[in-house]
Design an enzyme around this catalytic site. Structure first.
Site, PDB file in Angstrom:
ATOM      1  N   LYS A  44     -23.238 -45.180 -46.737  1.00  0.00           N
ATOM      2  CA  LYS A  44     -23.039 -44.321 -45.567  1.00  0.00           C
ATOM      3  C   LYS A  44     -22.988 -45.154 -44.289  1.00  0.00           C
ATOM      4  O   LYS A  44     -23.562 -46.259 -44.242  1.00  0.00           O
ATOM      5  CB  LYS A  44     -24.134 -43.247 -45.482  1.00  0.00           C
ATOM      6  CG  LYS A  44     -25.504 -43.733 -45.047  1.00  0.00           C
ATOM      7  CD  LYS A  44     -26.381 -42.556 -44.589  1.00  0.00           C
ATOM      8  CE  LYS A  44     -27.632 -43.092 -43.899  1.00  0.00           C
ATOM      9  NZ  LYS A  44     -28.318 -42.168 -43.056  1.00  0.00           N
TER      10      LYS A  44
ATOM     11  N   LYS B 174     -35.234 -47.261 -47.878  1.00  0.00           N
ATOM     12  CA  LYS B 174     -35.776 -47.944 -46.694  1.00  0.00           C
ATOM     13  C   LYS B 174     -36.912 -48.874 -47.070  1.00  0.00           C
ATOM     14  O   LYS B 174     -37.069 -49.930 -46.457  1.00  0.00           O
ATOM     15  CB  LYS B 174     -36.212 -46.934 -45.629  1.00  0.00           C
ATOM     16  CG  LYS B 174     -35.016 -46.266 -44.966  1.00  0.00           C
ATOM     17  CD  LYS B 174     -35.376 -45.580 -43.686  1.00  0.00           C
ATOM     18  CE  LYS B 174     -34.111 -45.045 -43.009  1.00  0.00           C
ATOM     19  NZ  LYS B 174     -34.355 -44.354 -41.765  1.00  0.00           N
TER      20      LYS B 174
ATOM     21  N   LYS C 191     -27.011 -47.476 -39.044  1.00  0.00           N
ATOM     22  CA  LYS C 191     -27.394 -48.615 -38.192  1.00  0.00           C
ATOM     23  C   LYS C 191     -28.201 -49.647 -38.959  1.00  0.00           C
ATOM     24  O   LYS C 191     -28.012 -50.833 -38.790  1.00  0.00           O
ATOM     25  CB  LYS C 191     -28.246 -48.127 -37.023  1.00  0.00           C
ATOM     26  CG  LYS C 191     -27.477 -47.399 -35.980  1.00  0.00           C
ATOM     27  CD  LYS C 191     -28.386 -47.027 -34.841  1.00  0.00           C
ATOM     28  CE  LYS C 191     -29.458 -46.070 -35.255  1.00  0.00           C
ATOM     29  NZ  LYS C 191     -29.145 -44.657 -35.108  1.00  0.00           N
TER      30      LYS C 191
HETATM   31  N1  AQP Z   1     -23.173 -41.515 -42.059  1.00  0.00           N
HETATM   32  C1  AQP Z   1     -23.542 -40.309 -41.662  1.00  0.00           C
HETATM   33  N2  AQP Z   1     -22.737 -39.253 -41.914  1.00  0.00           N
HETATM   34  C2  AQP Z   1     -23.104 -38.009 -41.490  1.00  0.00           C
HETATM   35  N3  AQP Z   1     -24.245 -37.752 -40.815  1.00  0.00           N
HETATM   36  C3  AQP Z   1     -25.070 -38.781 -40.548  1.00  0.00           C
HETATM   37  N4  AQP Z   1     -26.245 -38.863 -39.905  1.00  0.00           N
HETATM   38  C4  AQP Z   1     -26.668 -40.151 -39.897  1.00  0.00           C
HETATM   39  N5  AQP Z   1     -25.775 -40.928 -40.528  1.00  0.00           N
HETATM   40  C5  AQP Z   1     -24.772 -40.106 -40.955  1.00  0.00           C
HETATM   41  C6  AQP Z   1     -26.922 -37.728 -39.305  1.00  0.00           C
HETATM   42  O1  AQP Z   1     -27.266 -38.059 -37.971  1.00  0.00           O
HETATM   43  C7  AQP Z   1     -28.454 -37.365 -37.623  1.00  0.00           C
HETATM   44  C8  AQP Z   1     -29.434 -38.315 -37.000  1.00  0.00           C
HETATM   45  O2  AQP Z   1     -29.969 -39.085 -38.052  1.00  0.00           O
HETATM   46  P1  AQP Z   1     -31.058 -40.142 -37.940  1.00  0.00           P
HETATM   47  O3  AQP Z   1     -31.988 -39.878 -36.848  1.00  0.00           O
HETATM   48  O4  AQP Z   1     -31.579 -40.414 -39.321  1.00  0.00           O
HETATM   49  O5  AQP Z   1     -30.115 -41.204 -37.471  1.00  0.00           O
HETATM   50  P2  AQP Z   1     -30.161 -42.626 -37.724  1.00  0.00           P
HETATM   51  O6  AQP Z   1     -31.495 -42.984 -38.245  1.00  0.00           O
HETATM   52  O7  AQP Z   1     -29.619 -43.189 -36.499  1.00  0.00           O
HETATM   53  O8  AQP Z   1     -29.102 -42.716 -38.869  1.00  0.00           O
HETATM   54  P3  AQP Z   1     -28.744 -44.035 -39.423  1.00  0.00           P
HETATM   55  O9  AQP Z   1     -27.896 -44.836 -38.537  1.00  0.00           O
HETATM   56  O10 AQP Z   1     -28.192 -43.711 -40.756  1.00  0.00           O
HETATM   57  O11 AQP Z   1     -30.137 -44.732 -39.503  1.00  0.00           O
HETATM   58  P4  AQP Z   1     -30.754 -45.394 -40.699  1.00  0.00           P
HETATM   59  O12 AQP Z   1     -29.813 -46.488 -41.052  1.00  0.00           O
HETATM   60  O13 AQP Z   1     -32.070 -45.880 -40.157  1.00  0.00           O
HETATM   61  O14 AQP Z   1     -30.896 -44.365 -41.782  1.00  0.00           O
HETATM   62  C9  AQP Z   1     -29.011 -36.745 -38.909  1.00  0.00           C
HETATM   63  O15 AQP Z   1     -28.750 -35.374 -38.915  1.00  0.00           O
HETATM   64  C10 AQP Z   1     -28.244 -37.435 -39.982  1.00  0.00           C
HETATM   65  O16 AQP Z   1     -28.063 -36.607 -41.110  1.00  0.00           O
END
Ligand code: AQP
Length: 337
Positions: free
Chosen positions: A198, A111, A201
């Site tokens: 992965k 990040k 977003k």
């Molecule tokens: N790709 C994924 N596969 C399985 N689990 C996932 N999680 C997130 N992406 C995957 C799980 O979702 C929960 C919420 O996570 P978060 O609050 O970190 O969600 P997020 O920030 O919305 O996830 P993003 O989209 O991946 O955000 P960024 O890009 O900002 O990192 C967690 O339990 C996570 O493990």
């Protein structure tokens, strides 16, 4: 016997996607019948990266409505900033965590690289470095036994355990419970546009499929999913094809369809167009009821918001109790004003 405690959190940084749902949120829903569950929409975490003030408030409520629409019970939901004791415990736990552990976190490295992308002059906030400690506070403040998360969070959960152990050692008693991760059968959903990363977003719109997208967009995204460049030899499944199978298995009500397509793959007769069609239609069947439910919730937003304010206030009592105990244990003053 008192019920085991479950806690998990999700950031209001945009739409809920298939990775969130199949990796964690589906478990949030299922676990409610077996355990005492609390699920936080963690807005303090969402301000660790550059963000838009108006969008944050919108996203916080939108995420609440989305979680309710997929089956999370409102009494189990809270908004993190309505329970400020999370931040207070986060501060205390900072003093039980070495800086070097934080600079080594994979998500911090990824990040902090992305913060400076796009040519905008900005900086890496201390909050971004520190957010795994706040995450430890989110979990430990409720003495959670289990934490349903995706595999991307396993490193952070390990850190929470380490912090708990260090604290327990310092106070000379097993005060904090050692939290354990609970994974779904699909804890690692990949981006359909680039299966080597992965689904997420922050990687951009094409890298996630929202639970609340219109069916034509879902069809389009699945249709354009990367499969493989060579031919299907029935043996070496590419990450893109494997990801489609994982999504199908997670979405499909019948394992029959999945098994037949997998047999076709093994026989070398599978057409990826057919696989994509079945994946898209199964997803749409799964998601349409969620989309309908969300429309109902949105029709009476005010009521939903009141319910979440009330549940946050009830959940806060447990957090306050922990803070009082922690302050006593480590020698801080405890005065009720
Ligand atoms: N790709 C994924 N596969 C399985 N689990 C996932 N999680 C997130 N992406 C995957 C799980 O979702 C929960 C919420 O996570 P978060 O609050 O970190 O969600 P997020 O920030 O919305 O996830 P993003 O989209 O991946 O955000 P960024 O890009 O900002 O990192 C967690 O339990 C996570 O493990």
């Amino acid at each position: 016997m008192p019920l085991k405690q479950v806690l998990s959190c999700i950031q209001p940084t945009g739409e809920v996607h298939l990775g969130n749902y199949f990796g964690a949120v589906k478990n949030y829903v299922d676990l409610q019948s077996k355990y005492e569950c609390k699920y936080g929409v963690v807005d303090y975490h969402a301000i660790t990266m550059p963000y838009d003030i108006k969008k944050l408030r919108y996203n916080t409520w939108d995420l609440i409505f989305s979680l309710m629409a997929v089956g999370v019970q409102p009494e189990n939901l809270f908004v993190q900033s309505l329970v400020p004791e999370h931040a207070e415990l986060g501060w205390i736990l900072n003093c039980f965590c070495a800086v070097g552990r934080l600079t080594n976190m994979t998500q911090y490295k990824d990040k902090s690289l992305s913060v400076n992308q796009g040519g905008k002059e900005t900086y890496i906030s201390a909050g971004l470095l520190d957010y795994p400690v706040l995450q430890a506070a989110d979990i430990l403040i409720y003495k959670a036994d289990f934490v349903p998360v995706g595999k991307d969070q396993s490193q952070h959960l390990e850190l929470s355990r380490e912090i708990a152990q260090r604290f327990n050692h310092f106070v000379g008693q097993t005060y904090f419970v050692m939290p354990e991760a609970l994974y779904t059968e699909s804890p690692n959903i990949r981006s359909t546009a680039d299966p080597l990363r992965k689904m997420s977003k922050s990687a951009g719109e094409k890298h996630y499929i929202s639970l609340f997208s219109e069916p034509p967009r879902i069809r389009k995204q699945i249709k354009s999913a990367v499969t493989d460049v060579g031919t299907n030899d029935g043996e070496h499944m590419s990450p893109g094809v494997a990801n489609l199978f994982v999504i199908l298995k997670a979405a499909s009500a019948t394992s029959e369809i999945y098994k037949n397509l997998l047999d076709d793959y093994k026989n070398g007769t599978l057409r990826y167009g057919d696989l994509k069609h079945v994946v898209a239609e199964n997803l749409i069947d799964l998601l349409l009821p969620f989309q309908e439910k969300k429309k109902e919730i949105l029709a009476d937003k005010k009521r939903a918001k009141e319910r979440i304010k009330a549940s946050s206030s009830i959940i806060r009592k447990k957090a306050q109790e922990t803070i009082r105990e922690v302050k006593d244990l480590i020698g801080l003053l405890n005065v009720r004003f």
